[in-house]
Scaffold this active site. Structure first.
Site, short mmCIF file in Angstrom:
data_model
loop_
_atom_site.label_atom_id
_atom_site.label_comp_id
_atom_site.label_asym_id
_atom_site.label_seq_id
_atom_site.Cartn_x
_atom_site.Cartn_y
_atom_site.Cartn_z
N LYS A 138 -45.99 103.15 3.58
CA LYS A 138 -47.23 103.09 2.53
C LYS A 138 -47.27 101.61 1.67
O LYS A 138 -48.39 101.12 1.58
CB LYS A 138 -46.74 104.16 1.56
CG LYS A 138 -46.84 105.65 2.27
CD LYS A 138 -46.63 106.76 1.10
CE LYS A 138 -45.80 106.75 0.32
NZ LYS A 138 -44.20 106.73 1.00
N ARG A 195 -47.61 113.54 -5.50
CA ARG A 195 -46.43 113.96 -4.80
C ARG A 195 -46.18 115.49 -4.68
O ARG A 195 -45.49 115.95 -3.91
CB ARG A 195 -45.22 113.26 -5.21
CG ARG A 195 -44.69 112.02 -4.27
CD ARG A 195 -43.62 111.42 -4.91
NE ARG A 195 -42.41 110.79 -4.17
CZ ARG A 195 -42.55 109.55 -4.11
NH1 ARG A 195 -43.75 108.77 -4.79
NH2 ARG A 195 -41.60 108.73 -3.40
N ARG A 250 -35.00 97.69 5.10
CA ARG A 250 -35.52 97.19 4.05
C ARG A 250 -34.30 96.96 3.14
O ARG A 250 -34.28 95.84 2.75
CB ARG A 250 -36.39 98.48 3.44
CG ARG A 250 -36.57 97.88 2.03
CD ARG A 250 -37.77 98.89 1.53
NE ARG A 250 -37.45 100.05 1.03
CZ ARG A 250 -38.10 101.23 0.75
NH1 ARG A 250 -39.54 101.18 1.12
NH2 ARG A 250 -37.74 102.37 0.26
N ARG A 261 -32.83 98.80 -4.33
CA ARG A 261 -33.10 100.04 -5.14
C ARG A 261 -31.99 100.82 -5.19
O ARG A 261 -31.40 101.13 -4.02
CB ARG A 261 -34.63 100.78 -4.22
CG ARG A 261 -35.86 100.00 -4.66
CD ARG A 261 -36.92 100.77 -3.80
NE ARG A 261 -36.93 102.08 -3.74
CZ ARG A 261 -37.80 102.78 -3.53
NH1 ARG A 261 -39.04 102.06 -2.96
NH2 ARG A 261 -38.06 104.15 -3.44
N ARG A 312 -34.72 112.49 -1.01
CA ARG A 312 -36.07 112.15 -1.01
C ARG A 312 -36.89 112.85 0.09
O ARG A 312 -37.96 113.41 -0.06
CB ARG A 312 -36.15 110.58 -1.03
CG ARG A 312 -35.71 109.94 -2.30
CD ARG A 312 -35.43 108.52 -2.10
NE ARG A 312 -36.41 107.70 -1.71
CZ ARG A 312 -36.24 106.17 -1.26
NH1 ARG A 312 -35.14 105.98 -1.01
NH2 ARG A 312 -37.24 105.63 -1.16
P1 AMP Z 1 -41.02 105.55 -4.33
O1 AMP Z 1 -41.12 104.10 -4.78
O2 AMP Z 1 -42.59 105.97 -4.13
O3 AMP Z 1 -40.44 105.82 -3.25
O4 AMP Z 1 -40.63 106.44 -5.59
C1 AMP Z 1 -39.39 106.34 -6.13
C2 AMP Z 1 -38.95 107.33 -6.92
O5 AMP Z 1 -39.90 107.29 -7.98
C3 AMP Z 1 -39.18 108.53 -6.17
O6 AMP Z 1 -38.22 109.19 -5.29
C4 AMP Z 1 -39.37 109.62 -7.38
O7 AMP Z 1 -37.99 109.69 -8.09
C5 AMP Z 1 -40.20 108.73 -8.40
N1 AMP Z 1 -41.44 108.85 -8.11
C6 AMP Z 1 -42.59 107.98 -7.73
N2 AMP Z 1 -43.69 108.67 -7.66
C7 AMP Z 1 -43.79 109.77 -7.99
C8 AMP Z 1 -44.43 110.79 -8.30
N3 AMP Z 1 -45.61 110.94 -7.94
N4 AMP Z 1 -44.01 112.06 -8.63
C9 AMP Z 1 -42.76 112.36 -9.12
N5 AMP Z 1 -41.77 111.23 -8.80
C10 AMP Z 1 -42.03 110.20 -8.54
#
Ligand code: AMP
Length: 281
Positions: free
Chosen positions: A13, A88, A127, A139, A150
């Site tokens: 994404k 999400r 990554r 991360r 996740r």
């Molecule tokens: P990402 O970088 O999109 O993989 O997000 C990393 C982490 O941020 C996720 O595993 C969640 O803990 C949190 N997070 C990001 N976006 C959301 C969302 N829309 N709703 C809830 N938690 C989020």
């Protein structure tokens, strides 16, 4: 253009969002990036989210909804955005519907990057290796244990959005297993009708206004006067050529009151002037 990229962690994404940003001049709104920035800055939101994120769980809906509500109102988001990692959950999707409706905005498309789960761990390992090689901080949630969480969260809370957006007719699916450029091409293909129409949409009214301007505001006679001036040194044929493009609008203009009003103001039409001359003789 307003888009959502939907897909599990590691589906690509972020990469595709960046390409959409470059191509369409929109902004990437990644709730994950915003939350990581909040964690790094030690803000109240960051403090709340830090442990949840490290465990690979979802941050509470109200936290991310508030972040997005604030972000879409900022000036750089006015031209459009691609949401990466939001919504999400179904409540987040509903909240987004409300946020957009309140602002008179709409989503153009929801693009699902469909991938086999088996590849995700491999992609995340890649990554991690790339980030380490670049000397970047890895991360906190890019490890096997957090990834499992996740993925569980994706299956249980995010995957239902596929049905949600299929129901609204906005869902488009691309094969996220293909190489990055092919995924980009597939997305471009899906967005072609939107890109075309959004590019044409703002131009159409301007063109129409330009065509209408002579009859509605300046009147045809002024335009005709300008053309006559220009054409004065030309042959009839070349002057006629120059008039060709403006002719349909000018003809329409001839039926408006503007033309009749002006003609009367200058002593009547050709017909009435001819009558007066006849009477004088
Ligand atoms: P990402 O970088 O999109 O993989 O997000 C990393 C982490 O941020 C996720 O595993 C969640 O803990 C949190 N997070 C990001 N976006 C959301 C969302 N829309 N709703 C809830 N938690 C989020």
């Amino acid at each position: 253009m307003r888009l959502i990229l939907l897909g599990p962690p590691g589906a690509g994404k972020g990469t595709q969002a960046q390409r959409l940003v470059e191509k369409h001049g929109i902004v990437q709104l990644s709730t994950g990036d915003m939350l990581r920035a909040a964690v790094a800055a030690g803000t109240p939101v960051g403090l709340k989210a830090k442990e949840i994120m490290a465990r690979g769980e979802l941050v509470p809906d109200e936290v991310v909804i508030a972040i997005i509500a604030d972000r879409i109102d900022q000036a750089d988001a006015k031209r459009g955005f691609v949401l990466d990692g939001f919504p999400r959950t179904v409540p987040q999707a509903r909240a987004l519907d409300d946020l957009l409706a309140e602002r008179g905005l709409k989503l153009d498309a929801v693009i699902e990057l469909k991938v086999d789960e088996g590849i995700l761990l491999k992609r995340i390992e890649t990554r991690v290796n790339e980030m380490t090689a670049r000397g970047q901080a890895v991360r906190a949630d890019d490890n096997a244990e957090a990834l499992k969480k996740r993925l569980d969260a994706y299956r249980a809370q995010t995957a239902p959005l596929v049905d949600y957006y299929a129901g609204t007719g906005q869902l488009k699916t691309v094969d996220g297993m293909a190489v990055i450029d092919s995924v980009t091409e597939a997305i471009d293909g899906l967005l072609a009708p939107w890109a075309g129409s959004s590019a044409r949409r703002p131009r159409a009214p301007r063109r129409a206004q330009r065509a209408r301007a002579p009859k509605a505001k300046t009147g045809r006679s002024r335009a005709a006067k300008g053309r006559a001036k220009k054409a004065s040194g030309k042959t009839r044929k070349s002057a006629g050529k120059g008039r060709k493009a403006a002719r349909p609008a000018a003809r329409k203009g001839a039926r408006t009151g503007a033309k009749r009003g002006r003609s009367n103001g200058r002593g009547g039409t050709r017909k009435t002037r001819a009558k007066r001359l006849t009477r004088a003789r």
